[in-house]
Each structure stands twice: as structure tokens, then as C-alpha cells.
Design a protein around this motif. Sequence first.
Motif, mmCIF file in Angstrom:
data_model
loop_
_atom_site.group_PDB
_atom_site.id
_atom_site.type_symbol
_atom_site.label_atom_id
_atom_site.label_comp_id
_atom_site.label_asym_id
_atom_site.label_seq_id
_atom_site.Cartn_x
_atom_site.Cartn_y
_atom_site.Cartn_z
ATOM 1 N N PRO A 145 13.685 7.851 -36.180
ATOM 2 C CA PRO A 145 14.381 7.418 -34.968
ATOM 3 C C PRO A 145 14.945 8.618 -34.215
ATOM 4 N N ALA A 146 14.674 8.678 -32.921
ATOM 5 C CA ALA A 146 14.958 9.901 -32.178
ATOM 6 C C ALA A 146 15.586 9.612 -30.819
ATOM 7 N N GLU A 147 16.446 10.528 -30.411
ATOM 8 C CA GLU A 147 16.990 10.554 -29.057
ATOM 9 C C GLU A 147 16.686 11.921 -28.478
ATOM 10 N N PHE A 148 16.273 11.950 -27.223
ATOM 11 C CA PHE A 148 15.959 13.233 -26.617
ATOM 12 C C PHE A 148 16.197 13.228 -25.116
ATOM 13 N N LEU A 149 16.296 14.454 -24.587
ATOM 14 C CA LEU A 149 16.417 14.685 -23.157
ATOM 15 C C LEU A 149 15.138 15.379 -22.699
ATOM 16 N N LEU A 150 14.470 14.797 -21.717
ATOM 17 C CA LEU A 150 13.254 15.375 -21.155
ATOM 18 C C LEU A 150 13.565 15.855 -19.742
ATOM 19 N N MET A 151 13.339 17.145 -19.505
ATOM 20 C CA MET A 151 13.601 17.733 -18.198
ATOM 21 C C MET A 151 12.298 18.211 -17.582
ATOM 22 N N ASP A 152 11.908 17.625 -16.454
ATOM 23 C CA ASP A 152 10.718 18.038 -15.723
ATOM 24 C C ASP A 152 11.171 18.958 -14.603
ATOM 25 N N ILE A 153 10.702 20.215 -14.665
ATOM 26 C CA ILE A 153 11.294 21.307 -13.889
ATOM 27 C C ILE A 153 10.202 22.123 -13.208
ATOM 28 N N PRO A 154 10.422 22.558 -11.956
ATOM 29 C CA PRO A 154 9.444 23.469 -11.340
ATOM 30 C C PRO A 154 9.308 24.765 -12.126
ATOM 31 N N MET A 155 8.097 25.216 -12.303
ATOM 32 C CA MET A 155 7.837 26.483 -12.964
ATOM 33 C C MET A 155 7.854 27.590 -11.931
ATOM 34 N N LEU A 156 8.846 28.467 -12.022
ATOM 35 C CA LEU A 156 9.011 29.522 -11.024
ATOM 36 C C LEU A 156 8.069 30.677 -11.337
ATOM 37 N N SER A 157 7.634 31.359 -10.302
ATOM 38 C CA SER A 157 6.760 32.519 -10.491
ATOM 39 C C SER A 157 7.574 33.738 -10.909
#
Length: 237
Positions: free
Chosen positions: A225-237
Motif C-alpha cells: 500500500p502506497a502514497e505518493f506525490l507525482l509532479m509533472d514539470i517542464p524540463m528546462l534546457s
Amino acid sequence: MKKIIHRADTRGYANHGWLSSHHTFSFANYYDPNRIHFGALRVLNDDSIKGGMGFGAHPHDNMEIVSIVLDGAMEHRDNTGRQEVIRKNDVQIMSAGTGITHSEFNASKTEDANFLQIWVIPKERNVIPRYDQRTFDPAARENALQVVISPDHQADALWLHQDAWFSLGKFDAGKKLDITPKAPGIGSYLFLLSGELKVDGEVLQTRDAIGLSDYDKVSIEVIKPAEFLLMDIPMLS
């Protein structure tokens, strides 16, 4: 696909007595040239604060700051006159922009508090400082991804001055899900709050993290059983 794994025991650590802080990325006296940021994700601090203690008034500018309380409650004050208490299931965002001064203290005099302090590099500098906070129903993340921050204001989510999505999930053992990029140039950073996951074949334990970029689809298998935070983020150059 590009992949990076940050194990819990490789994080920077500072113990100030009243504050115990783990740094996923370089912060304060912890510096690792290979761990400066993941795309626009600049800071991910896992802070535990003793009762009655906290951060005195200090300034920020040109950073998007997210606070997520995991246990206890934190009291926020800033120089705009705002005063709020952030509790478990609350998410707070603050756009520092041209400059803001704030303090954060444990709202309890006796019980410890644990919260995530997250900094995101903004896509526009010197914006007008702003603050927002919302409470999210934990039932909505049972075996699902609950979006709490979104650039398109979906599902009453908060928003940042950045094309970033934050989602919270709480999954039973045996569940499986796939994640895909939100948009071109977006990477995903998953921080496991508790439990055990297998992400693209990599086993993650509590407080481990994985960053994924240049991918089409990744499978997640819940081992415990798991809890998590998923962050979708721009990949900077």
C-alpha cells in the motif's frame, strides 16, 4: 527515456534540533552538483518541526513555493497580512514574484509537524506575489491520482506560474497504473511518501524518488500500500 533515481538515504540532511530536514536537491549547506534540480523542480525538502518552533520571517522572490502538510499543522504569516493554518490534506501555494516575506511555525506547541516544502522555477519573473490554499478530499485519491495543482485550473486545482501538475495518489497493493507525459517537454518526478512501488521495473521504498523524461508511457505497480506525490514539470534546457 531518461531516468534518474534518488534514494531516501542519499538525500542531504540537516538536524537543527527544532528542525530535521531532508533535502532531495541542493539546499542551504547541502550541495551536490548532480542534484541541483529536475527540470523546473528546484527544491524538495522533507521537514519535521518540533512543537512551538518554526521558520521566522524571511524573504523569497521569483520562485513558486508549494507546502504540503503530511502530519500536524503549520501556521503561515506574511507581509501582506495573510495568516493561515495549513493542515493535513491542505495544499498551499505562494508565488514569491517581486518579493514576499513570510514565516512558518508549527501550529501546535507540543506535537511535531511534518511537511514538504517544494520550490518550482517560474516561467515568468517578477510577477505580483500571490497566495492560495485549498483542502482536498483524501477519498478522491483512493486508487486514483488526485490533481491538486494544474495550469488549466482543472477540478478546482491550484495553479502556479509554471506549466506544472501535482497529483496525490493512495493505492492498494496489487493495483497498477500507467502514466504518460502531460505535454511535450514535460517530465515526471514521483516522490514515494510511504509504501513500495515498482516504476518501470525499479523498486522504490518509502521516501525514494524517480525522475522520468523523454518517455511515452511508464507503468507503476503497487507492491505494498502506497502514497505518493507525482509532479509533472517542464524540463528546462
